[in-house]
Scaffold this motif. Structure first.
Motif, short mmCIF file in Angstrom:
data_model
loop_
_atom_site.label_atom_id
_atom_site.label_comp_id
_atom_site.label_asym_id
_atom_site.label_seq_id
_atom_site.Cartn_x
_atom_site.Cartn_y
_atom_site.Cartn_z
N GLN A 340 9.43 4.29 -2.47
CA GLN A 340 7.90 4.22 -2.26
C GLN A 340 8.00 6.12 -2.01
OE1 GLN A 340 6.55 1.65 -2.87
NE2 GLN A 340 7.88 -0.63 -2.78
N SER A 344 5.91 6.69 -6.13
CA SER A 344 4.40 6.42 -5.44
C SER A 344 3.17 5.02 -6.81
CB SER A 344 3.12 7.37 -4.65
OG SER A 344 3.23 8.06 -5.76
N GLY A 346 1.43 2.16 -8.22
CA GLY A 346 0.69 1.36 -8.28
C GLY A 346 0.24 0.63 -8.48
N ARG A 389 5.94 -3.26 -9.61
CA ARG A 389 5.68 -2.95 -8.36
C ARG A 389 4.52 -3.24 -8.25
NH1 ARG A 389 9.30 0.43 -5.69
NH2 ARG A 389 10.86 1.56 -6.11
N ALA A 390 3.60 -3.12 -9.42
CA ALA A 390 1.77 -3.43 -9.62
C ALA A 390 2.24 -4.61 -9.14
CB ALA A 390 1.69 -2.91 -10.29
N HIS A 392 3.49 -6.99 -7.74
CA HIS A 392 4.93 -6.98 -6.35
C HIS A 392 3.69 -7.03 -4.95
CE1 HIS A 392 6.20 -7.19 -2.82
NE2 HIS A 392 6.91 -5.81 -2.47
N LYS A 393 2.38 -5.95 -5.82
CA LYS A 393 1.76 -5.05 -4.58
C LYS A 393 0.41 -6.09 -4.64
CE LYS A 393 1.05 -0.88 -4.05
NZ LYS A 393 0.94 0.16 -4.33
N LEU A 394 -0.38 -6.66 -6.07
CA LEU A 394 -1.12 -7.92 -5.73
C LEU A 394 -1.01 -8.64 -5.56
CD1 LEU A 394 -2.11 -6.95 -9.97
CD2 LEU A 394 -3.55 -6.13 -7.42
N SER A 395 0.34 -8.91 -5.32
CA SER A 395 1.05 -10.50 -5.22
C SER A 395 1.33 -10.55 -3.13
CB SER A 395 2.30 -11.10 -5.39
OG SER A 395 3.47 -10.72 -4.65
N HIS A 398 2.93 -9.00 -0.81
CA HIS A 398 2.87 -7.24 -0.84
C HIS A 398 3.48 -6.74 0.61
CE1 HIS A 398 -0.95 -8.77 1.20
NE2 HIS A 398 -0.91 -7.97 1.59
N ASN A 399 3.26 -7.63 1.64
CA ASN A 399 3.71 -6.79 3.06
C ASN A 399 5.37 -7.08 3.04
OD1 ASN A 399 1.09 -6.51 3.68
ND2 ASN A 399 0.90 -8.53 4.76
N THR A 445 10.23 -9.52 -3.18
CA THR A 445 10.86 -9.53 -4.52
C THR A 445 11.50 -8.60 -4.84
OG1 THR A 445 7.95 -9.29 -5.02
CG2 THR A 445 9.73 -8.93 -6.48
#
Length: 670
Positions: A340, A344, A346, A389-390, A392-395, A398-399, A445
């Motif tokens: 990450q 990085s 996103g 990754r984007a 996953h971050k929007l889903s 994401h935590n 994910t």
């Protein structure tokens, strides 16, 4: 106290009318050859005349048992003293000195009385037998203590050996196997099982069973057992041992599913021992055997002590498993965090202004809200991992972690273990249990990059996970549920591969729920200047370079390059330029790129060549007509443009059109 079964007494034959002193001497000789107190009693039988009225002699030992020795040498054991229908004068009781609870009784039941000489003889005999019986009783006591001590020693040795064996194993599977082997070796029990708590289910246990049936090989099995109303649940909740036998507890054997299974294997008795540590219930040890007599009071007590040690071993194995899983989780989380940090990427890092990428971002936003499988398609270097990754971050996940796996980078022999994990001993070198990528990504994910390179033999297992949402580790037989969203990516044509049977069609359709096609960089030239500036700033900060600008001519050259490696190639070119630049404008090495020339440059070059190659002006209209028609044929009727006839003839487009009109030439007819 039981009479010795090995004692043999030889009858003493004496002549009649012997004095009682000689009788005492004969009895003394007979006593010297006896080995236990009961045999000593036989030394008095038969008494020679005139003492034949003694019908039997009764010995009352301190264990509350009466031994009667008759005149034929037989011994009878009784819990009560003689109570025949004779008067008290027929019973002469002598208490042996030094042993107040030992009595020697001389009994006659012929109605006669003992004389004074008889009583004197009895007194002499009592004085004679007292030290003998006391010595024999002491020998028997010492012999019994030796037997008890030997038995205790054997039990302690069994306890020590079992404890050392089970405590030396820190993994559950190895512990279960060792417990079964040791208990069967020491006790010969036919069916041995351990019911342990299932981490995934609160109301059920996982039973590890081993059967040592007669004339059959050892069989091992594993199954789930519900706690509701079972004998195992009772033993676990009450923290008590329970022994059930078919002839005493038939109703329980008919109602309990586990007992029914044991009965089908021929078991007639089952012993349930709770496994606990610090009053914490951990499971139940289940022992069963076809013969109920094997569970004696002594063996049950020893098994209870062994179960207490097994409880400690189970707690140690559980703690070791948690530590191992935490260690693996921390190690993989560390890898994930490093990824990450290094990547990085996103949603905010998707640099674009083209309509093609705008459509892709819109698709990403729509699919991120769902939990569907996503298939990202595109050439190498287009940013498929960044898009994953984007998403996953929007889903909503994401935590939770996003775990990456490159199917093309892992050897085929290790791919299954890396993806699904393996248990200890699954193959040579598997010294510990290993968590697979699916278990690492629990709740998050899993990104499967280069999915088109996954071996065909592994694809059915991946399909099963996508459909059933459960896995089995390599070498294990326990089903593990997983809650993971799968995002796959590839630069290959999976549809064509499926048609050519190079990729499973059912897996392709299962992955192709929501495909996203990333356009190559050459189809979005408007994004190249933005990406070049972004990479320059990011790399300059990392390398401590003071780069203030990128020349406009360099950006123009970058926009004309076809970029076969796409965004990754662009980033590498910028990185090389940043390394070569100390300060000031970015020093791009454009010579390394085969950048096509601009339109203006091509036009000037063609015009110059046409001027050089241009022949002299025709002398008449017919020659001019033939030349224009020939050039139009060479250019396929194209008049204008860099490849048009006007450029080849070295004249303006309007001039050529006026001459064609004057000479009656039509480009369509050519």
């Amino acid at each position: 106290m039981k009479p010795s079964e090995t004692s043999i007494v030889t009858s003493v034959v004496t002549p009649q009318n012997l004095p009682w002193q000689e009788v005492v001497s004969l009895v003394t000789q007979q006593l010297l050859g006896q080995t236990d107190s009961i045999s000593a009693l036989k030394a008095f039988i038969p008494l020679p005349p005139p003492f034949s009225p003694v019908q039997f002699i009764e010995l009352h030992l301190n264990d509350g048992v009466y031994y009667r020795c008759f005149d034929d040498g037989s011994v009878e054991r009784s819990a009560t003293a003689f109570t025949g229908s004779v008067s008290d004068c027929n019973l002469h009781v002598v208490k042996l000195a030094g042993s107040t609870l030992v009595e020697l009784r001389f009994v006659r039941n012929d109605g006669g009385l003992f004389s004074a000489d008889d009583k004197v003889l009895f007194s002499w005999l009592a004085r004679l037998v007292t030290p003998v019986i006391e010595g024999l009783l002491e020998q028997e006591r010492l012999r019994e203590e030796c037997v008890n001590l030997s038995h205790e020693r054997d039990q302690c040795q069994i306890l020590v050996d079992t404890t050392n064996s089970v405590l030396s194993h820190l993994e559950t599977d190895a512990l279960v196997a060792e417990v079964s082997k040791e208990i069967h070796r020491f006790f010969g029990i036919a069916s041995i099982g351990m019911a342990l708590r299932d981490a995934g289910k609160q109301q059920s246990l996982v039973v590890y069973a081993s059967d040592y049936l007669l004339h059959q090989s050892v069989t091992c099995s594993q199954f789930s057992l519900e706690l509701d109303g079972s004998m195992v649940a009772r033993s676990l909740h009450e923290n008590q041992s329970i022994l059930v036998q078919t002839h005493k507890h038939l109703a329980d054997w008919r109602q309990d599913p586990l007992l029914q299974t044991l009965a089908q294997k021929g078991m007639q008795a089952a012993f349930f021992l709770p496994l606990s540590f610090n009053h914490k219930p951990l499971g139940v040890l289940i022992l069963a055997h076809p013969e109920p007599a094997i569970f004696t009071r002594d063996s049950c007590q020893l098994l209870a002590q062994i179960a207490a040690r097994i409880g400690i071993a189970v707690e140690n194995a559980d703690a070791y498993g948690q530590i191992t899983r935490s260690k693996d989780s921390l190690a993989h989380e560390n890898i994930w965090l490093n990824e990450q940090i290094q990547n990085s990427d996103g949603f905010s890092d998707i640099i674009y202004q083209s309509q093609a990428m705008s459509d892709v971002v819109e698709q990403m936003e729509m699919v991120a809200e769902s939990d569907s499988t996503v298939l990202i398609l595109g050439e190498t270097g287009t940013g498929k991992e960044m898009v994953a990754r984007a998403i996953h971050k929007l889903s909503a996940r994401h935590n939770s972690p996003m775990i990456k796996m490159n199917c093309a980078a892992v050897p085929s022999s290790l791919l299954e273990s890396d993806l699904f994990g393996h248990d200890k001993g699954a193959f040579t070198g598997a010294t510990n249990t290993h968590l697979g990528r699916f278990e690492m990504a629990e709740g998050g994910t899993l990104f499967l990059d280069e999915i088109g390179d996954m071996p065909l033999e592994l694809q059915p297992k991946l399909l099963r996970v996508l459909q059933e949402r459960e896995i089995e580790r390599l070498g294990g037989n326990r089903v593990i549920p997983v809650n993971v969203r799968v995002i796959a990516a590839t630069n290959r044509d999976l549809q064509h591969m499926a048609a050519e049977r190079e990729f499973r069609g059912d897996l392709y359709y299962r992955l192709n729920v929501f495909p996203i096609l990333l356009p190559p960089l050459r189809e979005r030239p408007d994004d190249i200047p933005l990406l070049a500036r972004f990479f320059t700033q990011k790399l300059a900060r990392r390398m401590n370079r003071d780069i203030d600008s990128i020349p406009a001519e360099a950006l123009d050259h970058l926009s004309r390059y076809p970029w076969p490696g796409n965004v990754r190639e662009l980033e590498n070119v910028i990185e090389r330029a940043v390394i070569l630049t100390r300060r000031g404008p970015l020093n791009l090495q454009l010579n390394d790129l085969r950048i096509p020339a601009t339109k203006k440059h091509v036009t000037d070059k063609i015009s110059k060549m046409a001027q050089i190659l241009q022949t002299k002006a025709p002398e008449n209209d017919e020659e001019e007509r033939e030349r224009i028609v020939q050039v139009l044929r060479e250019t396929n009727g194209i008049v204008a443009g860099p490849r048009g006839a006007a450029v080849k003839l070295g004249i303006k487009r309007t001039t050529l059109l006026s001459r064609m009109q004057r000479l009656g030439i039509s480009a369509r007819e050519v």
